[in-house]
Design a protein around this motif. Structure first.
Motif, PDB file in Angstrom:
ATOM      1  N   MET A 196       1.071  -0.903   0.022  1.00  0.00           N
ATOM      2  CA  MET A 196      -0.184   0.413  -0.286  1.00  0.00           C
ATOM      3  C   MET A 196       0.745   1.563  -0.578  1.00  0.00           C
ATOM      4  O   MET A 196       0.176   2.353  -0.510  1.00  0.00           O
ATOM      5  CB  MET A 196      -0.795  -0.070   1.251  1.00  0.00           C
ATOM      6  CG  MET A 196      -1.966  -1.169   0.924  1.00  0.00           C
ATOM      7  SD  MET A 196      -3.140  -1.578   0.007  1.00  0.00           S
ATOM      8  CE  MET A 196      -4.389  -0.063   0.328  1.00  0.00           C
ATOM      9  N   ASN A 197       2.007   1.125   0.571  1.00  0.00           N
ATOM     10  CA  ASN A 197       3.194   2.753   0.443  1.00  0.00           C
ATOM     11  C   ASN A 197       4.134   2.106  -0.393  1.00  0.00           C
ATOM     12  O   ASN A 197       5.087   2.844  -0.900  1.00  0.00           O
ATOM     13  CB  ASN A 197       3.513   2.336   1.969  1.00  0.00           C
ATOM     14  CG  ASN A 197       2.698   2.572   2.565  1.00  0.00           C
ATOM     15  OD1 ASN A 197       1.706   3.392   2.596  1.00  0.00           O
ATOM     16  ND2 ASN A 197       3.013   1.668   4.262  1.00  0.00           N
ATOM     17  N   GLY A 198       3.701   1.609  -1.685  1.00  0.00           N
ATOM     18  CA  GLY A 198       4.751   1.358  -2.815  1.00  0.00           C
ATOM     19  C   GLY A 198       6.591   0.331  -2.014  1.00  0.00           C
ATOM     20  O   GLY A 198       7.116   0.229  -2.825  1.00  0.00           O
ATOM     21  N   GLU A 199       6.036  -0.233  -0.879  1.00  0.00           N
ATOM     22  CA  GLU A 199       7.038  -1.026  -0.827  1.00  0.00           C
ATOM     23  C   GLU A 199       7.174  -3.150  -0.523  1.00  0.00           C
ATOM     24  O   GLU A 199       6.175  -2.857  -1.021  1.00  0.00           O
ATOM     25  CB  GLU A 199       7.670  -0.817   0.936  1.00  0.00           C
ATOM     26  CG  GLU A 199       7.152   0.690   1.436  1.00  0.00           C
ATOM     27  CD  GLU A 199       8.005   0.215   2.580  1.00  0.00           C
ATOM     28  OE1 GLU A 199       8.414   0.007   3.370  1.00  0.00           O
ATOM     29  OE2 GLU A 199       6.536   1.359   4.032  1.00  0.00           O
ATOM     30  N   VAL A 200       8.004  -3.323  -0.444  1.00  0.00           N
ATOM     31  CA  VAL A 200       8.629  -4.705  -1.068  1.00  0.00           C
ATOM     32  C   VAL A 200       9.302  -4.983   0.313  1.00  0.00           C
ATOM     33  O   VAL A 200      10.662  -4.818   0.794  1.00  0.00           O
ATOM     34  CB  VAL A 200       9.377  -4.903  -1.907  1.00  0.00           C
ATOM     35  CG1 VAL A 200       9.647  -6.187  -2.141  1.00  0.00           C
ATOM     36  CG2 VAL A 200       9.611  -4.574  -3.523  1.00  0.00           C
ATOM     37  N   PRO A 201       8.868  -6.075   0.503  1.00  0.00           N
ATOM     38  CA  PRO A 201       9.700  -7.198   1.758  1.00  0.00           C
ATOM     39  C   PRO A 201      11.314  -6.623   1.596  1.00  0.00           C
ATOM     40  O   PRO A 201      11.344  -7.743   0.935  1.00  0.00           O
ATOM     41  CB  PRO A 201       9.054  -8.217   2.147  1.00  0.00           C
ATOM     42  CG  PRO A 201       7.394  -8.079   1.875  1.00  0.00           C
ATOM     43  CD  PRO A 201       7.408  -7.186   0.499  1.00  0.00           C
ATOM     44  N   ASP A 202      11.969  -7.032   3.256  1.00  0.00           N
ATOM     45  CA  ASP A 202      13.275  -6.737   2.739  1.00  0.00           C
ATOM     46  C   ASP A 202      13.083  -8.745   2.897  1.00  0.00           C
ATOM     47  O   ASP A 202      14.130  -9.038   3.495  1.00  0.00           O
ATOM     48  CB  ASP A 202      14.025  -6.317   3.458  1.00  0.00           C
ATOM     49  CG  ASP A 202      15.459  -6.282   3.409  1.00  0.00           C
ATOM     50  OD1 ASP A 202      16.051  -6.499   2.572  1.00  0.00           O
ATOM     51  OD2 ASP A 202      16.141  -5.774   4.484  1.00  0.00           O
ATOM     52  N   ILE A 203      13.059 -10.086   1.832  1.00  0.00           N
ATOM     53  CA  ILE A 203      13.665 -11.156   1.388  1.00  0.00           C
ATOM     54  C   ILE A 203      14.465 -11.447   0.391  1.00  0.00           C
ATOM     55  O   ILE A 203      14.564 -10.531  -0.369  1.00  0.00           O
ATOM     56  CB  ILE A 203      12.086 -11.730   2.271  1.00  0.00           C
ATOM     57  CG1 ILE A 203      11.151 -11.542   0.504  1.00  0.00           C
ATOM     58  CG2 ILE A 203      12.009 -11.580   2.936  1.00  0.00           C
ATOM     59  CD1 ILE A 203      10.233 -12.561   0.649  1.00  0.00           C
ATOM     60  N   SER A 204      15.600 -12.527   0.746  1.00  0.00           N
ATOM     61  CA  SER A 204      15.866 -13.232  -0.106  1.00  0.00           C
ATOM     62  C   SER A 204      15.460 -13.261  -1.327  1.00  0.00           C
ATOM     63  O   SER A 204      14.277 -13.973  -1.490  1.00  0.00           O
ATOM     64  CB  SER A 204      16.046 -14.103  -0.219  1.00  0.00           C
ATOM     65  OG  SER A 204      17.474 -14.780  -0.878  1.00  0.00           O
ATOM     66  N   ASN A 205      15.261 -13.041  -2.459  1.00  0.00           N
ATOM     67  CA  ASN A 205      15.006 -12.914  -4.221  1.00  0.00           C
ATOM     68  C   ASN A 205      14.927 -14.192  -4.172  1.00  0.00           C
ATOM     69  O   ASN A 205      13.438 -14.410  -5.471  1.00  0.00           O
ATOM     70  CB  ASN A 205      15.626 -12.023  -5.118  1.00  0.00           C
ATOM     71  CG  ASN A 205      15.788 -10.738  -4.583  1.00  0.00           C
ATOM     72  OD1 ASN A 205      14.825 -10.326  -4.200  1.00  0.00           O
ATOM     73  ND2 ASN A 205      16.844  -9.726  -5.594  1.00  0.00           N
ATOM     74  N   PRO A 223      -0.496  -3.126 -10.847  1.00  0.00           N
ATOM     75  CA  PRO A 223       0.014  -4.800 -10.167  1.00  0.00           C
ATOM     76  C   PRO A 223       1.468  -4.104  -8.704  1.00  0.00           C
ATOM     77  O   PRO A 223       1.543  -2.808  -9.179  1.00  0.00           O
ATOM     78  CB  PRO A 223       1.178  -5.320 -11.087  1.00  0.00           C
ATOM     79  CG  PRO A 223       0.566  -4.345 -12.117  1.00  0.00           C
ATOM     80  CD  PRO A 223       0.130  -3.701 -12.098  1.00  0.00           C
ATOM     81  N   THR A 224       0.827  -4.452  -7.816  1.00  0.00           N
ATOM     82  CA  THR A 224       1.693  -4.075  -6.712  1.00  0.00           C
ATOM     83  C   THR A 224       3.184  -3.875  -6.137  1.00  0.00           C
ATOM     84  O   THR A 224       3.855  -4.907  -7.421  1.00  0.00           O
ATOM     85  CB  THR A 224       1.205  -4.679  -5.295  1.00  0.00           C
ATOM     86  OG1 THR A 224       1.364  -6.248  -5.357  1.00  0.00           O
ATOM     87  CG2 THR A 224      -0.730  -4.447  -5.654  1.00  0.00           C
ATOM     88  N   ALA A 225       3.742  -3.060  -5.349  1.00  0.00           N
ATOM     89  CA  ALA A 225       4.978  -3.251  -5.443  1.00  0.00           C
ATOM     90  C   ALA A 225       5.596  -4.723  -5.383  1.00  0.00           C
ATOM     91  O   ALA A 225       6.683  -4.759  -6.231  1.00  0.00           O
ATOM     92  CB  ALA A 225       5.736  -2.093  -4.743  1.00  0.00           C
ATOM     93  N   PHE A 226       5.105  -5.386  -4.932  1.00  0.00           N
ATOM     94  CA  PHE A 226       4.737  -6.695  -4.313  1.00  0.00           C
ATOM     95  C   PHE A 226       5.757  -8.041  -5.731  1.00  0.00           C
ATOM     96  O   PHE A 226       5.929  -8.356  -5.568  1.00  0.00           O
ATOM     97  CB  PHE A 226       4.540  -7.048  -3.246  1.00  0.00           C
ATOM     98  CG  PHE A 226       4.694  -8.898  -3.021  1.00  0.00           C
ATOM     99  CD1 PHE A 226       5.685  -9.303  -2.396  1.00  0.00           C
ATOM    100  CD2 PHE A 226       3.873  -9.585  -3.197  1.00  0.00           C
ATOM    101  CE1 PHE A 226       6.149 -10.169  -1.800  1.00  0.00           C
ATOM    102  CE2 PHE A 226       4.010 -11.117  -2.979  1.00  0.00           C
ATOM    103  CZ  PHE A 226       5.306 -11.365  -2.168  1.00  0.00           C
ATOM    104  N   LEU A 227       4.175  -7.343  -5.934  1.00  0.00           N
ATOM    105  CA  LEU A 227       4.267  -8.205  -7.172  1.00  0.00           C
ATOM    106  C   LEU A 227       4.837  -8.379  -8.392  1.00  0.00           C
ATOM    107  O   LEU A 227       5.076  -8.854  -9.564  1.00  0.00           O
ATOM    108  CB  LEU A 227       2.213  -7.922  -7.662  1.00  0.00           C
ATOM    109  CG  LEU A 227       1.307  -8.754  -7.039  1.00  0.00           C
ATOM    110  CD1 LEU A 227       0.306  -8.825  -7.575  1.00  0.00           C
ATOM    111  CD2 LEU A 227       1.362 -10.301  -6.173  1.00  0.00           C
TER     112      LEU A 227
END
Length: 276
Positions: A196-205, A223-227
């Protein structure tokens, strides 16, 4: 005429009235479904006034009142007990019944997309209320295991502890974002609000590379930043949470009316409206 409503604050943005009207048209029911802005601290009074009226059958509950709804119910379904929150109210002879259809809606949407859940390894990102509501419905699909990660690792472990004491056979584990450096999962579900804030979880790609589905429980016009990030890492089957929204509404509608509806045309109409 049967009367229904959705309670929230804010509520003007709710898609629920349009969704349920489309369901009603499918099964040729005449309903009145409206959005009600309940004051903060005044939800129970608003809901009680609604259900005091004849032919006022059911209601949906959205933020920030799902825990207030849970507290006011006379009867709770297993899904509501598991989530410790209620998003669906139903006036019955035994009193006010509280149900939670969020996790059922997620599962319904995954199945609609032909995503296999049985025997699969599931990763859930986030340990808040959104995550809590989907855990039991996922395990009900006979998944292999579920690992939940959170920026605050302790919160994730506390969530697991709430469940495993009553379900010792579940393969349910928790960790921080760094706990998935070398693991692989079949389905990855983002239950945080970061998108919702244009951020992505900081996890291994590498997490995104071998999955059968990447799912974000929120939705946007684009599409969301995560997708977007998942797609850039090689994921091809990505989905936002709009189908979950329609799916959870369908489960509410079924509880109230006994009618099973087709979510696909409703989802397609909603998607066109959102994209303009």
């Amino acid at each position: 005429m049967q009367y229904f409503a959705v309670f929230g604050n804010p509520i003007a943005q709710s898609k629920s009235p349009a969704i349920h009207q489309m369901f009603a048209q499918q099964v040729k029911l005449n309903i009145d479904y409206r959005a009600i802005l309940a004051p903060i601290g005044g939800f129970e009074t608003s809901a009680a006034e609604f259900f005091a009226q004849p032919h006022h059958i059911g209601a949906n509950v959205t933020m920030p009142f799902k825990h207030d709804a849970f507290s006011m119910c006379d009867v709770l379904t297993n899904e509501a007990k598991s989530a410790q929150a209620v998003n669906t109210l139903f006036k019955t002879a035994e009193g006010l019944l509280g149900h939670n259809t969020d996790g059922l809606g997620l599962v319904q949407d995954l199945i609609r997309q032909q995503v296999t859940l049985k025997g699969q390894r599931i990763l859930v990102i986030g340990a808040g209320g959104a995550a809590k509501g989907i855990i039991a419905p996922l395990f009900a699909q006979d998944i292999h295991s579920l690992h939940i990660i959170n920026r605050n690792e302790q919160r994730a472990k506390e969530l697991v502890a709430q469940f495993v004491s009553g379900q010792p056979n579940w393969k349910f584990t928790a960790g921080g974002f760094d706990s998935v450096k070398h693991d692989q999962y079949d389905v990855v579900i983002n239950a945080t609000s970061l998108s919702m804030n244009g951020e992505v979880p900081d996890i291994s790609n590498h997490i995104y590379e071998e999955t059968t589905c990447i799912y974000d429980m929120v939705y946007r016009k684009e599409p969301t930043a995560f997708l977007k990030h998942a797609h850039q890492q090689g994921s091809r089957n990505v989905s936002d949470g709009l189908g979950m929204l329609v799916g959870q509404a369908a489960k509410s509608f079924e509880l109230w009316t006994g009618q099973v509806v087709n979510t696909t045309p409703v989802l397609e109409t909603l998607r066109k409206q959102i994209q303009g």
